[in-house]
Scaffold this motif. Structure first.
Motif, PDB file in Angstrom:
ATOM      1  N   TYR A 508      65.258   2.674  41.292  1.00 21.68           N
ATOM      2  CA  TYR A 508      63.840   2.579  41.639  1.00 21.68           C
ATOM      3  C   TYR A 508      63.620   1.194  42.256  1.00 21.68           C
ATOM      4  O   TYR A 508      62.840   1.023  43.065  1.00 21.68           O
ATOM      5  CB  TYR A 508      63.146   2.714  40.045  1.00 21.68           C
ATOM      6  CG  TYR A 508      61.559   2.584  40.177  1.00 21.68           C
ATOM      7  CD1 TYR A 508      60.973   3.557  40.663  1.00 21.68           C
ATOM      8  CD2 TYR A 508      60.953   1.386  40.123  1.00 21.68           C
ATOM      9  CE1 TYR A 508      59.399   3.149  41.128  1.00 21.68           C
ATOM     10  CE2 TYR A 508      59.795   1.096  40.108  1.00 21.68           C
ATOM     11  CZ  TYR A 508      59.095   2.078  40.677  1.00 21.68           C
ATOM     12  OH  TYR A 508      57.356   1.986  40.798  1.00 21.68           O
ATOM     13  N   LEU A 509      64.218   0.119  41.775  1.00 20.00           N
ATOM     14  CA  LEU A 509      64.099  -0.940  42.239  1.00 20.00           C
ATOM     15  C   LEU A 509      64.318  -1.150  43.758  1.00 20.00           C
ATOM     16  O   LEU A 509      63.840  -2.019  44.552  1.00 20.00           O
ATOM     17  CB  LEU A 509      64.728  -2.203  41.587  1.00 20.00           C
ATOM     18  CG  LEU A 509      64.149  -2.318  40.067  1.00 20.00           C
ATOM     19  CD1 LEU A 509      64.825  -3.493  39.120  1.00 20.00           C
ATOM     20  CD2 LEU A 509      62.660  -2.935  40.041  1.00 20.00           C
ATOM     21  N   ASN A 510      65.518  -0.459  44.275  1.00 16.20           N
ATOM     22  CA  ASN A 510      65.876  -0.535  45.536  1.00 16.20           C
ATOM     23  C   ASN A 510      65.549   0.761  46.412  1.00 16.20           C
ATOM     24  O   ASN A 510      66.337   0.959  47.185  1.00 16.20           O
ATOM     25  CB  ASN A 510      67.509  -0.768  45.778  1.00 16.20           C
ATOM     26  CG  ASN A 510      67.855  -2.057  44.903  1.00 16.20           C
ATOM     27  OD1 ASN A 510      67.633  -2.980  45.355  1.00 16.20           O
ATOM     28  ND2 ASN A 510      68.783  -2.104  43.952  1.00 16.20           N
ATOM     29  N   ARG A 511      64.420   1.184  46.162  1.00 14.59           N
ATOM     30  CA  ARG A 511      64.038   2.357  46.741  1.00 14.59           C
ATOM     31  C   ARG A 511      63.766   2.213  48.141  1.00 14.59           C
ATOM     32  O   ARG A 511      63.932   2.824  49.120  1.00 14.59           O
ATOM     33  CB  ARG A 511      62.667   3.014  46.090  1.00 14.59           C
ATOM     34  CG  ARG A 511      61.512   2.021  46.198  1.00 14.59           C
ATOM     35  CD  ARG A 511      60.290   2.774  45.216  1.00 14.59           C
ATOM     36  NE  ARG A 511      59.153   1.897  45.526  1.00 14.59           N
ATOM     37  CZ  ARG A 511      58.829   0.848  44.713  1.00 14.59           C
ATOM     38  NH1 ARG A 511      59.782   0.532  43.700  1.00 14.59           N
ATOM     39  NH2 ARG A 511      57.917   0.288  44.610  1.00 14.59           N
ATOM     40  N   LYS A 512      63.096   0.908  48.827  1.00 14.57           N
ATOM     41  CA  LYS A 512      62.707   0.722  50.169  1.00 14.57           C
ATOM     42  C   LYS A 512      64.172   0.705  50.897  1.00 14.57           C
ATOM     43  O   LYS A 512      64.396   1.150  52.139  1.00 14.57           O
ATOM     44  CB  LYS A 512      61.944  -0.505  50.306  1.00 14.57           C
ATOM     45  CG  LYS A 512      60.601  -0.263  49.827  1.00 14.57           C
ATOM     46  CD  LYS A 512      59.726  -1.491  49.972  1.00 14.57           C
ATOM     47  CE  LYS A 512      58.489  -1.272  49.318  1.00 14.57           C
ATOM     48  NZ  LYS A 512      57.430  -2.615  49.873  1.00 14.57           N
ATOM     49  N   GLY A 513      65.127  -0.117  50.512  1.00 13.91           N
ATOM     50  CA  GLY A 513      66.313  -0.445  50.883  1.00 13.91           C
ATOM     51  C   GLY A 513      67.201   1.061  51.181  1.00 13.91           C
ATOM     52  O   GLY A 513      67.700   1.083  52.061  1.00 13.91           O
ATOM     53  N   ILE A 514      67.157   1.564  50.071  1.00 15.72           N
ATOM     54  CA  ILE A 514      67.697   2.840  50.064  1.00 15.72           C
ATOM     55  C   ILE A 514      67.161   3.845  51.210  1.00 15.72           C
ATOM     56  O   ILE A 514      67.790   4.680  51.548  1.00 15.72           O
ATOM     57  CB  ILE A 514      67.619   3.515  48.688  1.00 15.72           C
ATOM     58  CG1 ILE A 514      68.388   2.682  47.741  1.00 15.72           C
ATOM     59  CG2 ILE A 514      68.159   4.901  48.831  1.00 15.72           C
ATOM     60  CD1 ILE A 514      68.418   3.097  46.168  1.00 15.72           C
ATOM     61  N   LYS A 515      65.823   3.924  51.412  1.00 17.29           N
ATOM     62  CA  LYS A 515      65.206   4.875  52.049  1.00 17.29           C
ATOM     63  C   LYS A 515      65.471   4.282  53.980  1.00 17.29           C
ATOM     64  O   LYS A 515      65.600   5.254  54.306  1.00 17.29           O
ATOM     65  CB  LYS A 515      63.632   4.561  51.831  1.00 17.29           C
ATOM     66  CG  LYS A 515      62.808   5.496  52.847  1.00 17.29           C
ATOM     67  CD  LYS A 515      61.431   5.458  52.711  1.00 17.29           C
ATOM     68  CE  LYS A 515      60.593   6.212  53.423  1.00 17.29           C
ATOM     69  NZ  LYS A 515      58.931   6.432  53.225  1.00 17.29           N
ATOM     70  N   LYS A 516      65.555   3.006  53.798  1.00 20.66           N
ATOM     71  CA  LYS A 516      65.782   2.367  55.109  1.00 20.66           C
ATOM     72  C   LYS A 516      67.228   3.029  55.594  1.00 20.66           C
ATOM     73  O   LYS A 516      67.771   3.413  56.772  1.00 20.66           O
ATOM     74  CB  LYS A 516      65.616   1.083  55.355  1.00 20.66           C
ATOM     75  CG  LYS A 516      65.986   0.506  56.856  1.00 20.66           C
ATOM     76  CD  LYS A 516      65.676  -1.149  56.939  1.00 20.66           C
ATOM     77  CE  LYS A 516      66.059  -1.513  58.113  1.00 20.66           C
ATOM     78  NZ  LYS A 516      65.793  -2.933  58.394  1.00 20.66           N
ATOM     79  N   TRP A 517      67.981   2.689  54.853  1.00 18.82           N
ATOM     80  CA  TRP A 517      69.596   3.175  54.843  1.00 18.82           C
ATOM     81  C   TRP A 517      69.630   4.692  55.252  1.00 18.82           C
ATOM     82  O   TRP A 517      70.448   5.067  56.123  1.00 18.82           O
ATOM     83  CB  TRP A 517      70.328   2.765  53.539  1.00 18.82           C
ATOM     84  CG  TRP A 517      71.854   3.133  53.656  1.00 18.82           C
ATOM     85  CD1 TRP A 517      72.643   2.565  54.529  1.00 18.82           C
ATOM     86  CD2 TRP A 517      72.345   3.967  52.773  1.00 18.82           C
ATOM     87  NE1 TRP A 517      74.042   3.212  54.285  1.00 18.82           N
ATOM     88  CE2 TRP A 517      73.706   4.031  53.006  1.00 18.82           C
ATOM     89  CE3 TRP A 517      72.002   4.811  51.762  1.00 18.82           C
ATOM     90  CZ2 TRP A 517      74.564   4.793  52.184  1.00 18.82           C
ATOM     91  CZ3 TRP A 517      73.022   5.469  51.154  1.00 18.82           C
ATOM     92  CH2 TRP A 517      74.317   5.487  51.487  1.00 18.82           C
ATOM     93  N   MET A 518      68.960   5.168  54.344  1.00 10.09           N
ATOM     94  CA  MET A 518      69.022   6.915  54.722  1.00 10.09           C
ATOM     95  C   MET A 518      68.650   7.122  56.044  1.00 10.09           C
ATOM     96  O   MET A 518      69.175   8.100  56.738  1.00 10.09           O
ATOM     97  CB  MET A 518      68.107   7.522  53.619  1.00 10.09           C
ATOM     98  CG  MET A 518      68.528   7.168  52.085  1.00 10.09           C
ATOM     99  SD  MET A 518      70.151   8.148  51.901  1.00 10.09           S
ATOM    100  CE  MET A 518      69.778  10.156  52.157  1.00 10.09           C
ATOM    101  N   HIS A 519      67.373   6.433  56.505  1.00 12.48           N
ATOM    102  CA  HIS A 519      66.905   6.670  57.914  1.00 12.48           C
ATOM    103  C   HIS A 519      68.260   6.329  58.989  1.00 12.48           C
ATOM    104  O   HIS A 519      68.259   7.145  59.927  1.00 12.48           O
ATOM    105  CB  HIS A 519      65.609   6.099  58.255  1.00 12.48           C
ATOM    106  CG  HIS A 519      64.479   6.711  57.469  1.00 12.48           C
ATOM    107  ND1 HIS A 519      64.136   7.962  57.754  1.00 12.48           N
ATOM    108  CD2 HIS A 519      63.510   6.220  56.626  1.00 12.48           C
ATOM    109  CE1 HIS A 519      63.121   8.354  57.000  1.00 12.48           C
ATOM    110  NE2 HIS A 519      62.839   7.232  56.344  1.00 12.48           N
TER     111      HIS A 519
END
Length: 553
Positions: A508-519
Motif C-alpha cells: 500500500y505504501l509503494n502503490r505509486k511506484g508500483i503503478k509506474k513500474w507496471m506501466h
C-alpha cells in the motif's frame, strides 16, 4: 349224561358188587373195565403197557367206582365196546403231563386233605374238546395208585402216561376246566402288533405335524434339526410348535421376505455357515418370539434394518462372529432401534479396524458385548454412554496401544460393569499410559490384569503394567502433548497473520511506484509485440520482401 370216574362214599364191597364180575369173567357192557377185542389184542401185543393196569379189585379197594349217567342206557348200544371215554381220558392225561400241569384224576386239589367228587358236567367240559370226530380203536389208560400221605401206596387210581410211570401225576381241582395251554406265542404276537401300531402312530403324528423329510423332528423337545442337508431354501412344512430350528451348513445364499413360514413359538434359530449375503426386509417377521439368532461365519454384505418387520423384536442374543467385513452391514439394524431387548451381542472375529460413532446408543438392554479378535486400534469414537445394563466387555486380541482418559471415564461411569477383557493387546508403555496404569491398579473389573504387559519400548518389554512406576516411564516431555501442540499451532497462525499484514502494508505504501513500474512494463511489451507484427507482415508479402532486401543493399 356220560359216566365218569369219581370217589365213591360206599364201602369197597358195595363198589365191587356194583361193578359186577372181575376181568376173568365175561366183560360187562355197563362197566368201565369192559374191553373190546381190539383192546385185548393190543394188550397181548404190548405187555409193557398192560403191566401198569391194575385189576378191578385193586381199583375197588382204592374206593373208585364207575357211575353211569341217565342217558347212557339209551346211547349204550352205539358206544359200547369202542372205549371212547377211556380214549378221551387218556388223551387228556397225556396232554396234562406234557404241558407240565401236574394234576390228579382222583379229584383232589393239592394241599387239601379232603377229596371232592368230579361232577358229570365238569367232565363233559374237559373231555368234550378232545373227543375225535370218528371212531378210533380204544386204548386203555394205564393207572397206578397215587401215593397216600406218609409215603404208602393205596390212594385212588391216577392215569400214567406210557413210558413215564416214575413221574408225579398232575392234580386237577374238582370242577376246574381243561388245562390252559401256554400263551407265550400269543403274547409275543400281540406285543409286536402293539409296537407296530405305536410306530405307525408316531409316524402319523410326525406327518401330521409337518416335519419335512430331510429334517429330524423331536416332538418332546420341539426341535427341528436340518443341519448339513444341502437345503437351498428354508423348508415350508415346519411344525408350527417348533421352538428350536437348526439350518447350519446349508447353502441358503440369502433370506428373502418369504423365507420362513409362520412359527409363532420359535425361540432359537441357527443359521451359521449358510453362505448368507443378505437378509432382506421382513425376512424374520414371521418369528415374533425369536430370542436367539446365530449368523456366525456368513459373508454378510447387507442386513436390512426392517429384517424383523416394523415392530420391535424380542431378540435377546445376536451372534455375528466372523460374519462382517465391516460393521456398516449391520450398523443400520443396531442403530435403528429395532432391538430394544438385545442383551448379548457377539461381534468377534470380524477384523474391525474401528467402530462407528454411536453404534451402541440404541441398545439400552445390552449386557454382554464381545469385540475380541478384531483389529481395533483406538476407542476414541466409541461411546458407552447409555449402556447402564452392561456387565461384561471383551476387548481381547485387538491392536489397542492405550486407553485414553475419555474412555476410562466412560468405563468408570458404568454401574453394573464387572468384567473387562484386555489381554493380548500391544500396549505402548510411554507417558500416555500412566493414567491407564493407575486405573488398572485401582480397578477390580479387569480380568487377568496381572498378565497385561508392555510391548514397547524395549526397556520395558514384557513388564506387567500394574508394576510400572512413573519413574520407569522417564517422561521428558510434558504429559499433555496434545495441549502443547495446540498451543504451538495457535502461535504459528498468529505469526503468519502478522507477516501477511506487513506485506500488505508495504504494498500500500509503494502503490505509486508500483503503478509506474507496471506501466513501463506494459509499454515495453507493446513495442516488442509491434516489432514482431511488422516483421510478420513483411515476410507475408513477396513485394515487400524484395523491397526490404534492396533497401538493405
Amino acid at each position: 349224561m356220560k359216566g365218569v370216574w369219581g370217589v365213591s362214599s360206599s364201602p369197597p364191597a358195595a363198589c365191587a358188587a356194583s361193578q359186577g364180575p372181575g376181568p376173568a369173567s365175561p366183560a360187562s357192557e355197563d362197566t368201565a373195565w369192559s374191553r373190546s377185542p381190539q383192546d385185548a389184542a393190543r394188550a397181548e401185543e404190548a405187555p409193557l403197557r398192560q403191566r401198569h393196569l391194575l385189576p378191578r379189585p385193586a381199583a375197588a379197594a382204592a374206593g373208585w367206582c364207575w357211575r353211569r349217567g341217565p342217558g347212557q342206557a339209551r346211547r349204550g348200544a352205539a358206544r359200547r365196546g369202542r372205549g371212547l371215554r377211556s380214549r378221551s381220558r387218556g388223551r387228556a392225561a397225556l396232554l396234562a403231563v406234557r404241558s407240565g400241569r401236574r394234576r390228579s384224576w382222583r379229584g383232589e386239589v393239592p394241599g387239601q386233605g379232603s377229596a371232592g367228587k368230579v361232577g358229570a358236567g365238569a367232565a363233559g367240559k374237559l373231555l368234550g374238546p378232545l373227543r375225535p370226530s370218528r371212531p378210533v380203536p380204544s386204548r386203555p389208560v394205564p393207572l397206578r395208585p397215587s401215593p397216600a400221605p406218609g409215603g404208602t401206596a393205596g390212594g385212588p387210581l391216577a392215569p400214567v402216561a406210557p413210558g413215564s410211570a416214575a413221574r408225579e401225576p398232575a392234580a386237577m381241582p374238582p370242577g376246574s376246566p381243561a388245562p390252559a395251554r401256554p400263551r407265550w406265542g400269543v403274547a409275543l404276537w400281540l406285543g409286536l402288533l402293539g409296537l407296530q401300531a405305536a410306530l405307525g402312530w408316531a409316524g402319523a403324528r410326525a406327518r401330521a405335524g409337518g416335519c419335512p423329510p430331510p429334517c429330524e423332528c423331536s416332538e418332546a423337545a420341539r426341535t427341528v434339526q436340518c443341519a448339513g442337508r444341502g437345503l437351498r431354501e428354508v423348508p415350508r412344512d415346519l411344525p408350527p410348535s417348533t421352538r428350536s430350528l437348526s439350518l447350519t451348513g446349508n447353502p441358503l445364499g440369502s433370506l428373502p421376505a418369504t423365507a420362513f413360514p409362520a412359527l409363532p413359538e420359535l425361540r432359537d434359530l441357527r443359521l451359521s455357515s449358510c453362505e448368507l449375503r443378505a437378509v432382506e426386509a421382513d425376512a424374520l417377521a414371521p418369528l415374533p418370539s425369536l430370542w436367539q439368532l446365530d449368523l456366525r461365519s456368513n459373508p454378510l454384505d447387507f442386513v436390512s434394518p426392517r429384517a424383523f418387520g416394523n415392530a420391535s423384536s424380542a431378540l435377546r442374543e445376536l451372534s455375528l462372529a466372523g460374519a462382517l467385513a465391516n460393521l456398516s452391514a449391520v450398523a443400520a439394524l443396531l442403530q435403528g432401534g429395532a432391538l430394544p431387548s438385545l442383551a448379548h451381542l457377539d461381534l468377534a472375529d470380524n477384523g474391525l479396524l474401528s467402530l462407528p460413532e454411536g453404534i451402541f446408543s440404541a441398545l439400552p438392554s445390552l449386557q454382554h458385548l464381545d469385540l475380541r479378535n478384531n483389529s481395533l486400534v483406538s476407542l476414541h469414537n466409541v461411546s458407552f454412554q447409555g449402556l447402564g445394563q452392561l456387565e461384561s466387555l471383551n476387548l481381547s486380541d485387538n491392536s489397542l496401544m492405550r486407553l485414553r482418559n475419555a474412555t476410562l471415564s466412560q468405563l468408570r461411569s458404568l454401574p453394573r460393569l464387572q468384567r473387562i477383557g484386555l489381554s493380548h493387546n500391544p500396549w505402548v508403555c510411554d507417558c500416555n499410559i500412566e493414567d491407564m496404569v493407575n486405573w488398572l491398579k485401582e480397578s477390580n473389573q479387569v480380568e487377568g490384569k496381572g498378565s497385561l504387559s508392555c510391548s514397547y519400548p524395549d526397556g520395558l518389554l514384557d513388564k506387567p503394567l500394574v508394576k510400572i512406576r512413573s519413574s520407569d516411564l522417564n517422561c521428558s516431555l510434558p504429559v499433555d502433548i496434545q495441549s502443547q501442540l495446540q498451543t504451538s499451532y495457535v502461535f504459528l497462525g498468529i505469526v503468519l497473520a502478522l507477516i501477511g499484514a506487513i506485506f500488505l502494508l508495504v504494498l500500500y505504501l509503494n502503490r505509486k511506484g508500483i503503478k509506474k513500474w507496471m506501466h513501463n512494463i506494459r509499454d515495453a511489451c507493446r513495442d516488442h509485440m509491434e516489432g514482431y507484427h511488422y516483421r510478420y507482415e513483411i515476410n507475408a508479402d513477396p513485394r515487400l520482401t524484395n523491397l526490404s532486401s534492396n533497401s538493405d543493399v
